[in-house]
Design a protein around this motif. Structure first.
Motif, PDB file in Angstrom:
ATOM      1  N   LYS A 160       0.602   0.561  -3.339  1.00 17.27           N
ATOM      2  CA  LYS A 160       1.052   1.484  -4.387  1.00 17.27           C
ATOM      3  C   LYS A 160       2.476   1.942  -4.117  1.00 17.27           C
ATOM      4  O   LYS A 160       3.299   2.072  -5.040  1.00 17.27           O
ATOM      5  CB  LYS A 160       0.102   2.682  -4.460  1.00 17.27           C
ATOM      6  CG  LYS A 160       0.304   3.566  -5.672  1.00 17.27           C
ATOM      7  CD  LYS A 160      -0.784   4.636  -5.723  1.00 17.27           C
ATOM      8  CE  LYS A 160      -0.594   5.559  -6.918  1.00 17.27           C
ATOM      9  NZ  LYS A 160      -1.647   6.601  -6.967  1.00 17.27           N
ATOM     10  N   VAL A 161       2.778   2.172  -2.846  1.00 18.45           N
ATOM     11  CA  VAL A 161       4.148   2.521  -2.465  1.00 18.45           C
ATOM     12  C   VAL A 161       5.085   1.351  -2.736  1.00 18.45           C
ATOM     13  O   VAL A 161       6.195   1.517  -3.250  1.00 18.45           O
ATOM     14  CB  VAL A 161       4.205   2.927  -0.975  1.00 18.45           C
ATOM     15  CG1 VAL A 161       5.656   3.109  -0.530  1.00 18.45           C
ATOM     16  CG2 VAL A 161       3.408   4.205  -0.739  1.00 18.45           C
ATOM     17  N   ALA A 162       4.623   0.139  -2.383  1.00 16.93           N
ATOM     18  CA  ALA A 162       5.448  -1.051  -2.612  1.00 16.93           C
ATOM     19  C   ALA A 162       5.707  -1.292  -4.090  1.00 16.93           C
ATOM     20  O   ALA A 162       6.769  -1.798  -4.473  1.00 16.93           O
ATOM     21  CB  ALA A 162       4.761  -2.275  -2.000  1.00 16.93           C
ATOM     22  N   HIS A 163       4.732  -0.894  -4.939  1.00 19.44           N
ATOM     23  CA  HIS A 163       4.883  -1.051  -6.390  1.00 19.44           C
ATOM     24  C   HIS A 163       5.563   0.161  -7.031  1.00 19.44           C
ATOM     25  O   HIS A 163       5.515   0.315  -8.249  1.00 19.44           O
ATOM     26  CB  HIS A 163       3.515  -1.268  -7.049  1.00 19.44           C
ATOM     27  CG  HIS A 163       2.843  -2.543  -6.654  1.00 19.44           C
ATOM     28  ND1 HIS A 163       3.474  -3.762  -6.651  1.00 19.44           N
ATOM     29  CD2 HIS A 163       1.566  -2.785  -6.239  1.00 19.44           C
ATOM     30  CE1 HIS A 163       2.619  -4.700  -6.260  1.00 19.44           C
ATOM     31  NE2 HIS A 163       1.461  -4.131  -5.992  1.00 19.44           N
ATOM     32  N   LYS A 164       6.140   1.027  -6.191  1.00 18.63           N
ATOM     33  CA  LYS A 164       6.843   2.226  -6.670  1.00 18.63           C
ATOM     34  C   LYS A 164       5.924   3.147  -7.479  1.00 18.63           C
ATOM     35  O   LYS A 164       6.275   3.605  -8.575  1.00 18.63           O
ATOM     36  CB  LYS A 164       8.067   1.830  -7.503  1.00 18.63           C
ATOM     37  CG  LYS A 164       9.091   1.037  -6.696  1.00 18.63           C
ATOM     38  CD  LYS A 164      10.304   0.683  -7.542  1.00 18.63           C
ATOM     39  CE  LYS A 164      11.319  -0.102  -6.716  1.00 18.63           C
ATOM     40  NZ  LYS A 164      12.521  -0.484  -7.515  1.00 18.63           N
ATOM     41  N   GLY A 165       4.751   3.403  -6.923  1.00 19.69           N
ATOM     42  CA  GLY A 165       3.826   4.354  -7.528  1.00 19.69           C
ATOM     43  C   GLY A 165       2.873   3.769  -8.541  1.00 19.69           C
ATOM     44  O   GLY A 165       2.037   4.496  -9.094  1.00 19.69           O
TER      45      GLY A 165
END
Length: 463
Positions: A313-318
């Motif tokens: 989720k962090v890698a996908h910018k939230g």
């Protein structure tokens, strides 16, 4: 609908109106108790299914019947579990989760007492159906309860404990059933299941809250009287399987369970015969490594899937991508084909204590691998269909039962005809195909969801 259930539903609406998180309704202690309660109910369901098989010879003798005729009760229970799971799941989406447990447990208790007092094969088959139907909602409704109380980033850990309890029951129930039938009696064993059901029912009645927060369906019930029964098509949940994503992970789920059945069902004729183990208690003990593997992996698999969701989720910018949860299967899921393939080769070519130890290690590996497959998939199904979580779990369970029933019947004839190595080799290929379906779902999950919309959870609902 009771006043307590109505207040719970209105409380959910009030939380939403105030901008609060519906998953924060219950304290951590309350959530732990809820997980414990549904896990025990799921464990009871597993015991009802697995405890019967070892006592078949004793039942056949007492009822002056044959083992083949009594074995019909096993297939009947599988059918009752499939149908009952769909029924309890469908109505839990309308009336809530708590009433389903309070309705199912008395049926289970009556069915268990009926089995215990059966004097004919016909009566045994009837009461066995009632017994299995009563506890059939343990998996589907329990998984939905966990989806109700945990947000997506924490759901996997609780789901792992829940499914771990179920799989532990699959491994331990034959041991308990065999021991009880030998040293006690099969009638007393089923009476004890009724007592277990009564205790569970009292526990749920006194302390188990309503968890459902589907404000769309439940709000309709507030305008109805308790006697105005709402008809729901219990088979409508099967239509959810037209989703490419759900069908893909269901086939992967089933392929993992195929290996579990291939290893455990014929264990007396594979490990027992190969290593000269004739004692029933020792054969039953061979089930323990699989159960320990399930138990150890239960929390680990769920926790890792939660961590993967947060990391991606962090890698996908939230942005939440449901298929990220399945990525843990790419590692832990490899134990499934590896364990069943190695077990077949070890049994065929390695004799003595070394072969036995290696086989027990394979059983442990399979227990770990199966849990690493089932837990993320169960959480994923709830993630993508939050509003119909119980129904999708029931549909998956019913489909799996339909596939596993003929597989169960074919395992022993296959071993006798082709040998254990060849039979396990086929199971290995099936497991690898399931592994491939998981990889495809991870890679193309968003496109697959776009092909057929079955009412998927909106991204904003889980973020």
């Amino acid at each position: 609908m009771s006043s307590s259930e109505e207040s719970t539903l209105f409380e959910v609406d009030e939380l939403a109106a105030n901008g609060l998180d519906v998953y924060d309704r219950f304290s951590r202690t309350q959530k732990n108790f809820i997980v414990f309660a549904v896990s025990i109910a799921c464990l009871l369901s597993a015991f009802v299914t697995g405890i019967f098989v070892p006592s078949i010879p004793q039942i056949a003798h007492d009822l002056d019947s044959t083992a083949a005729d009594v074995s019909l009760a096993v297939s009947l229970a599988v059918f009752a579990n499939a149908i009952g799971g769909l029924v309890w799941a469908a109505y839990s989406s309308v009336y809530g989760r708590r009433p389903m447990y309070l309705g199912g447990m008395p049926i289970l208790c009556i069915g268990s007492l009926g089995v215990a007092t059966s004097t004919s094969l016909r009566g045994l088959l009837f009461w066995r159906f009632v017994q299995a139907f009563g506890c059939a909602g343990g998996v589907s409704v329990g998984a939905a309860v966990i989806g109700d109380i945990y947000r997506v980033e924490r759901r996997g850990t609780a789901m792992g404990i829940f499914f771990g309890g179920s799989l532990l029951g699959v491994a331990l129930s034959p041991i308990v059933g065999g021991t009880a039938a030998h040293y006690w009696s099969w009638r007393s064993m089923h009476s004890s299941l009724a007592v277990w059901g009564i205790i569970e029912m009292i526990l749920i009645y006194l302390y188990f809250p309503e968890t459902c927060h589907d404000s769309v369906r439940t709000r309709e019930l507030t305008t109805r009287t308790p006697f105005n029964f709402v008809w729901v098509n219990p088979f409508s949940g099967l239509w959810l399987l037209r989703s490419p994503n759900i069908m893909a992970v269901t086939l992967a789920n089933t392929s993992a369970m195929v290996t579990d059945y291939v290893l455990l069902i014929p264990i007396a004729y594979t490990i027992g015969a190969r290593y000269n183990i004739s004692n029933e208690a020792l054969i039953g003990a061979c089930f323990l490594p699989s159960g320990f593997g399930n138990f150890i992996a239960s929390a680990i698999a769920g926790r890792l899937s939660d961590a993967m969701v947060e990391k991606r989720k962090v890698a996908h910018k939230g942005i939440w991508v449901p298929e990220d949860r399945l990525r843990v299967i790419l590692t832990g899921g490899l134990f499934v084909p590896l364990s069943v393939g190695l077990s077949g080769l070890v049994t065929a070519y390695i004799a003595g204590p070394l072969g036995l130890v290696l086989n027990l290690l394979c059983l442990f590996m399979n227990g770990v691998g199966v849990d690493f497959v089932l837990t993320p998939i169960g959480s994923y199904n709830v993630d993508v269909l939050q509003s119909r979580s119980a129904e999708v779990i029931a549909a998956v369970t019913a489909f799996r039962a339909i596939i596993l029933a003929p597989v169960t019947a074919a395992v022993l004839p296959s071993i006798e005809t082709f040998g254990v190595a060849a039979t396990n080799g086929v199971a290995t290929v099936i497991a690898l195909l399931g592994y491939g379906l998981i990889a495809l779902t991870i890679r193309y999950g968003d496109r697959m969801r776009a092909w057929v919309d079955v009412g998927y959870t909106k991204m904003t609902d889980q973020t």
